[in-house]
Design a protein around this motif. Structure first.
Motif, PDB file in Angstrom:
ATOM      1  N   ALA A 100      -5.403  -8.976   9.091  1.00  0.00           N
ATOM      2  CA  ALA A 100      -4.600  -8.762  10.369  1.00  0.00           C
ATOM      3  C   ALA A 100      -5.422  -7.399  11.391  1.00  0.00           C
ATOM      4  N   CYS A 101      -6.033  -7.848  12.332  1.00  0.00           N
ATOM      5  CA  CYS A 101      -7.135  -6.742  13.292  1.00  0.00           C
ATOM      6  C   CYS A 101      -6.704  -5.814  13.782  1.00  0.00           C
ATOM      7  N   VAL A 102      -6.721  -4.791  13.662  1.00  0.00           N
ATOM      8  CA  VAL A 102      -6.308  -3.650  14.650  1.00  0.00           C
ATOM      9  C   VAL A 102      -6.070  -3.523  15.499  1.00  0.00           C
ATOM     10  N   CYS A 103      -6.306  -4.537  16.208  1.00  0.00           N
ATOM     11  CA  CYS A 103      -6.467  -5.284  17.343  1.00  0.00           C
ATOM     12  C   CYS A 103      -4.090  -5.700  17.433  1.00  0.00           C
TER      13      CYS A 103
ATOM     14  N   THR B  75     -16.825  -5.854  17.779  1.00  0.00           N
ATOM     15  CA  THR B  75     -16.783  -4.888  18.025  1.00  0.00           C
ATOM     16  C   THR B  75     -15.135  -4.230  17.307  1.00  0.00           C
ATOM     17  N   TRP B  76     -14.585  -5.410  17.138  1.00  0.00           N
ATOM     18  CA  TRP B  76     -12.831  -4.950  15.822  1.00  0.00           C
ATOM     19  C   TRP B  76     -12.820  -5.250  14.596  1.00  0.00           C
ATOM     20  N   ALA B  77     -12.567  -4.346  14.273  1.00  0.00           N
ATOM     21  CA  ALA B  77     -11.895  -4.259  12.453  1.00  0.00           C
ATOM     22  C   ALA B  77     -11.052  -4.838  12.793  1.00  0.00           C
ATOM     23  N   TYR B  78     -11.263  -5.650  11.412  1.00  0.00           N
ATOM     24  CA  TYR B  78     -10.169  -6.205  10.603  1.00  0.00           C
ATOM     25  C   TYR B  78     -10.191  -6.328   8.870  1.00  0.00           C
ATOM     26  N   PHE B  79      -8.391  -6.120   8.474  1.00  0.00           N
ATOM     27  CA  PHE B  79      -8.084  -5.216   7.058  1.00  0.00           C
ATOM     28  C   PHE B  79      -7.248  -6.199   6.696  1.00  0.00           C
ATOM     29  N   ARG B  80      -7.241  -6.017   5.684  1.00  0.00           N
ATOM     30  CA  ARG B  80      -6.909  -7.082   4.364  1.00  0.00           C
ATOM     31  C   ARG B  80      -6.859  -6.169   3.453  1.00  0.00           C
ATOM     32  N   VAL B  81      -5.242  -5.909   2.254  1.00  0.00           N
ATOM     33  CA  VAL B  81      -5.000  -5.146   1.375  1.00  0.00           C
ATOM     34  C   VAL B  81      -6.239  -5.602   0.484  1.00  0.00           C
ATOM     35  N   VAL B  82      -6.070  -4.751  -1.134  1.00  0.00           N
ATOM     36  CA  VAL B  82      -6.577  -4.683  -1.940  1.00  0.00           C
ATOM     37  C   VAL B  82      -5.637  -5.544  -3.069  1.00  0.00           C
ATOM     38  N   PRO B  83      -5.854  -6.677  -3.547  1.00  0.00           N
ATOM     39  CA  PRO B  83      -5.624  -7.194  -4.794  1.00  0.00           C
ATOM     40  C   PRO B  83      -5.311  -6.138  -5.748  1.00  0.00           C
ATOM     41  N   GLY B  84      -4.034  -6.085  -6.294  1.00  0.00           N
ATOM     42  CA  GLY B  84      -3.328  -5.151  -6.977  1.00  0.00           C
ATOM     43  C   GLY B  84      -3.395  -4.082  -6.957  1.00  0.00           C
ATOM     44  N   ALA B  85      -3.569  -3.762  -5.735  1.00  0.00           N
ATOM     45  CA  ALA B  85      -4.029  -2.281  -5.536  1.00  0.00           C
ATOM     46  C   ALA B  85      -2.509  -0.866  -5.899  1.00  0.00           C
ATOM     47  N   VAL B  86      -1.456  -2.093  -5.938  1.00  0.00           N
ATOM     48  CA  VAL B  86      -0.311  -1.200  -5.639  1.00  0.00           C
ATOM     49  C   VAL B  86       0.197  -1.337  -7.053  1.00  0.00           C
ATOM     50  N   ASP B  87       0.215  -2.454  -7.641  1.00  0.00           N
ATOM     51  CA  ASP B  87       0.062  -2.753  -8.932  1.00  0.00           C
ATOM     52  C   ASP B  87      -0.596  -1.449 -10.125  1.00  0.00           C
ATOM     53  N   ARG B  88      -1.544  -1.007  -9.502  1.00  0.00           N
ATOM     54  CA  ARG B  88      -2.145  -0.290  -9.814  1.00  0.00           C
ATOM     55  C   ARG B  88      -1.452   1.435  -9.846  1.00  0.00           C
ATOM     56  N   ILE B  89      -0.649   1.765  -8.698  1.00  0.00           N
ATOM     57  CA  ILE B  89      -0.173   2.480  -8.952  1.00  0.00           C
ATOM     58  C   ILE B  89       1.049   2.521  -9.512  1.00  0.00           C
ATOM     59  N   ALA B  90       2.095   1.339  -9.785  1.00  0.00           N
ATOM     60  CA  ALA B  90       3.323   1.289 -10.719  1.00  0.00           C
ATOM     61  C   ALA B  90       2.808   2.066 -11.939  1.00  0.00           C
ATOM     62  N   ALA B  91       1.379   1.090 -12.032  1.00  0.00           N
ATOM     63  CA  ALA B  91       1.166   1.397 -13.596  1.00  0.00           C
ATOM     64  C   ALA B  91       0.734   2.951 -14.890  1.00  0.00           C
ATOM     65  N   LEU B  92       0.411   3.794 -13.387  1.00  0.00           N
ATOM     66  CA  LEU B  92      -0.234   4.447 -13.701  1.00  0.00           C
ATOM     67  C   LEU B  92       1.412   5.016 -13.611  1.00  0.00           C
ATOM     68  N   LEU B  93       2.583   5.221 -13.566  1.00  0.00           N
ATOM     69  CA  LEU B  93       3.762   5.908 -13.430  1.00  0.00           C
ATOM     70  C   LEU B  93       4.555   5.866 -14.650  1.00  0.00           C
ATOM     71  N   PRO B  94       4.490   6.960 -15.730  1.00  0.00           N
ATOM     72  CA  PRO B  94       5.500   6.713 -16.859  1.00  0.00           C
ATOM     73  C   PRO B  94       6.540   6.063 -17.065  1.00  0.00           C
TER      74      PRO B  94
ATOM     75  N   ARG C 149     -11.510  -2.914   4.504  1.00  0.00           N
ATOM     76  CA  ARG C 149     -11.796  -3.083   6.033  1.00  0.00           C
ATOM     77  C   ARG C 149     -13.191  -4.061   6.291  1.00  0.00           C
ATOM     78  N   SER C 150     -13.040  -5.049   7.183  1.00  0.00           N
ATOM     79  CA  SER C 150     -14.429  -5.673   7.369  1.00  0.00           C
ATOM     80  C   SER C 150     -14.437  -6.019   8.863  1.00  0.00           C
ATOM     81  N   LYS C 151     -16.073  -5.573   9.394  1.00  0.00           N
ATOM     82  CA  LYS C 151     -15.788  -5.408  11.288  1.00  0.00           C
ATOM     83  C   LYS C 151     -16.508  -6.477  11.914  1.00  0.00           C
ATOM     84  N   ARG C 152     -16.208  -7.160  12.475  1.00  0.00           N
ATOM     85  CA  ARG C 152     -16.071  -8.696  13.405  1.00  0.00           C
ATOM     86  C   ARG C 152     -16.415  -7.972  14.760  1.00  0.00           C
TER      87      ARG C 152
END
Length: 117
Positions: free
Chosen positions: A61-64, A97-116, A92-95
């Motif tokens: 998604a674009c920040v706009c 004047t606009w910045a576009y954002f994409r979810v890092v694959p597995g980022a939420v899963d890595r957080i869940a894996a740290l929880l005991p 974040r990637s810039k195109r």
């Protein structure tokens, strides 16, 4: 004057003394990393932004396009996106004047894996 109850030694004090931490306990580094990530997610606007980006066509998604759904100004939305990017949830990637954002694959899963468990 009330009578004081005698204090009895607690068995759990003796049983826990000198025992190592459980193997599933977080290390100092993992606890710091997890706290930083959870702090980034602990804001309703950031959770909504992460959700909107994840649900966007092509997974980006674009920040706009993110200001209207959350009802905030572009600088405020950019700040929230920066926090999520620094916490490792967005790329974040810039195109032009606009910045576009994409979810890092597995980022939420890595957080869940740290929880005991």
């Amino acid at each position: 004057m009330p009578t004081a109850l005698p204090l009895l030694p607690r068995e759990s004090d003796d049983a826990a003394c000198g025992r190592p931490a459980p193997a599933a306990a977080l290390s100092d580094t993992d606890a710091t990393d997890l706290a930083r990530a959870l702090k980034a997610l602990a804001d309703p606007t950031r959770l909504r932004l992460l959700s909107i980006v994840a649900a966007s066509p092509d997974g980006e998604a674009c920040v706009c396009d993110l200001t209207e759904p959350v009802g905030l100004s572009q600088p405020t939305v950019s700040h929230h996106l920066k926090v999520l990017t620094e916490a490792g949830f967005l790329i974040r990637s810039k195109r032009g004047t606009w910045a576009y954002f994409r979810v890092v694959p597995g980022a939420v899963d890595r957080i869940a894996a740290l929880l005991p468990r």
